[in-house]
Motif scaffolding. Structure first.
Motif, PDB file in Angstrom:
ATOM      1  N   GLY A   9       0.775  -1.229   0.000  1.00 50.99           N
ATOM      2  CA  GLY A   9       0.000   0.000   0.000  1.00 50.99           C
ATOM      3  C   GLY A   9       0.810   1.284   0.000  1.00 50.99           C
ATOM      4  N   LEU A  10       1.977   1.271  -0.644  1.00 58.24           N
ATOM      5  CA  LEU A  10       2.824   2.473  -0.613  1.00 58.24           C
ATOM      6  C   LEU A  10       2.172   3.616  -1.386  1.00 58.24           C
ATOM      7  N   THR A  11       2.129   4.768  -0.733  1.00 64.19           N
ATOM      8  CA  THR A  11       1.534   5.949  -1.337  1.00 64.19           C
ATOM      9  C   THR A  11       2.415   7.164  -1.055  1.00 64.19           C
ATOM     10  N   ARG A  12       2.587   7.995  -2.096  1.00 68.66           N
ATOM     11  CA  ARG A  12       3.318   9.252  -1.937  1.00 68.66           C
ATOM     12  C   ARG A  12       2.726  10.274  -2.894  1.00 68.66           C
ATOM     13  N   CYS A  13       2.283  11.392  -2.316  1.00 64.97           N
ATOM     14  CA  CYS A  13       1.706  12.469  -3.117  1.00 64.97           C
ATOM     15  C   CYS A  13       2.621  13.689  -3.086  1.00 64.97           C
ATOM     16  N   PHE A  14       2.627  14.423  -4.185  1.00 68.72           N
ATOM     17  CA  PHE A  14       3.308  15.713  -4.264  1.00 68.72           C
ATOM     18  C   PHE A  14       2.262  16.724  -4.716  1.00 68.72           C
ATOM     19  N   GLY A  15       1.779  17.520  -3.759  1.00 68.61           N
ATOM     20  CA  GLY A  15       0.653  18.389  -4.078  1.00 68.61           C
ATOM     21  C   GLY A  15      -0.550  17.526  -4.412  1.00 68.61           C
ATOM     22  N   GLY A  16      -1.150  17.768  -5.564  1.00 69.84           N
ATOM     23  CA  GLY A  16      -2.312  16.972  -5.969  1.00 69.84           C
ATOM     24  C   GLY A  16      -1.955  15.735  -6.758  1.00 69.84           C
ATOM     25  N   LEU A  17      -0.658  15.506  -7.003  1.00 70.77           N
ATOM     26  CA  LEU A  17      -0.228  14.372  -7.816  1.00 70.77           C
ATOM     27  C   LEU A  17       0.050  13.156  -6.939  1.00 70.77           C
ATOM     28  N   ARG A  18      -0.623  12.051  -7.232  1.00 69.65           N
ATOM     29  CA  ARG A  18      -0.338  10.795  -6.532  1.00 69.65           C
ATOM     30  C   ARG A  18       0.741  10.061  -7.320  1.00 69.65           C
TER      31      ARG A  18
END
Length: 239
Positions: A9-18
């Motif tokens: 379940g790795l998740t990383r967002c930058f601003g609105g970008l997933r």
């Protein structure tokens, strides 16, 4: 036996970008695992999460069953996860020997000279110990970077676009080198050169828009229609 690396379940967002969106991933001990996908698919962000260069926002990472999700990059290196960068990261004003010695010293209190000699021999740079790193050919600098990674005695070596800029003869030598490292070292290979990936990898994971599009053997990936549409049949891309 636990997988070498297991991510859930790795998740990383930058601003609105997933950039990485709920990725599950397993790296089996002793395998060469290819990671491919279109430009902007999230490959470099994903391996930065595995190596600790970028913190995980959600999900878990285990190394041989041990939870390393919160460990910083330098502690993951000590645990056995080495990451060589997309651009050569050698110290250009130092000698070849000193570049590898710095990596070796950071990992072990053993005989540094022996560790340097062993790493340089594996990549075919024996005899260039006193050369200044910045004067080496681009191909030799890439091999030096791999030697620096090997000096860390890693369980896992993550290689990000290692054949970028190499001549065809150098690529053949690189493939021979990578095959010689397994099964003692487990390899995660991020690579845009499909011939290299298909020739080397035991399994391949395809990322697209930060998600896993497919996982399989080179033959399965070649025959996967979704992969063909998203990547293999489209523009050649890295990143």
């Amino acid at each position: 036996m636990a997988a070498m690396i297991e991510a859930k379940g790795l998740t990383r967002c930058f601003g609105g970008l997933r950039a990485v969106d709920g990725v599950d991933f397993t790296l089996e001990s002793g395998e060469i695992h290819g990671l491919i996908g279109p430009n902007g698919a999230g490959k470099t962000t994903f391996v930065s999460l595995l190596s600790g260069r970028v913190p995980v926002q959600s999900g878990t990472i285990r190394l041989q069953g041990e939870d390393i999700t919160q460990l910083p990059a330098h502690q993951r290196v000590r645990k056995g996860v080495a990451y060589t960068f997309q651009i050569t990261s050698v110290y250009p004003r130092l000698s070849v020997f000193d570049n590898v010695a710095l990596a070796s010293q950071s990992h072990s209190a053993g005989n540094v000279a022996e560790g340097v000699a062993e790493a340089l021999a594996k990549v075919g740079l024996t005899g260039l110990e006193q050369a200044i790193a910045g004067t080496l050919s681009y191909g030799h600098q890439r091999l030096l970077e791999v030697a620096m990674g090997l000096a860390l005695k890693p369980l896992v070596l993550i290689l990000d676009e290692p054949t970028q800029g190499l001549a065809s003869g150098e690529i053949d030598g690189f493939k021979t080198l990578i095959r010689s490292l397994v099964p003692n070292t487990t390899i995660l290979l991020i690579e845009h050169n499909m011939d290299v990936v298909m020739d080397l990898a035991h399994r391949i994971t395809v990322l697209n828009f930060g998600q896993v599009l497919a996982i399989g053997t080179p033959t399965q990936i070649r025959q996967n229609r979704a992969v063909q549409e998203a990547y293999l049949g489209g523009d050649d891309a890295a990143g």
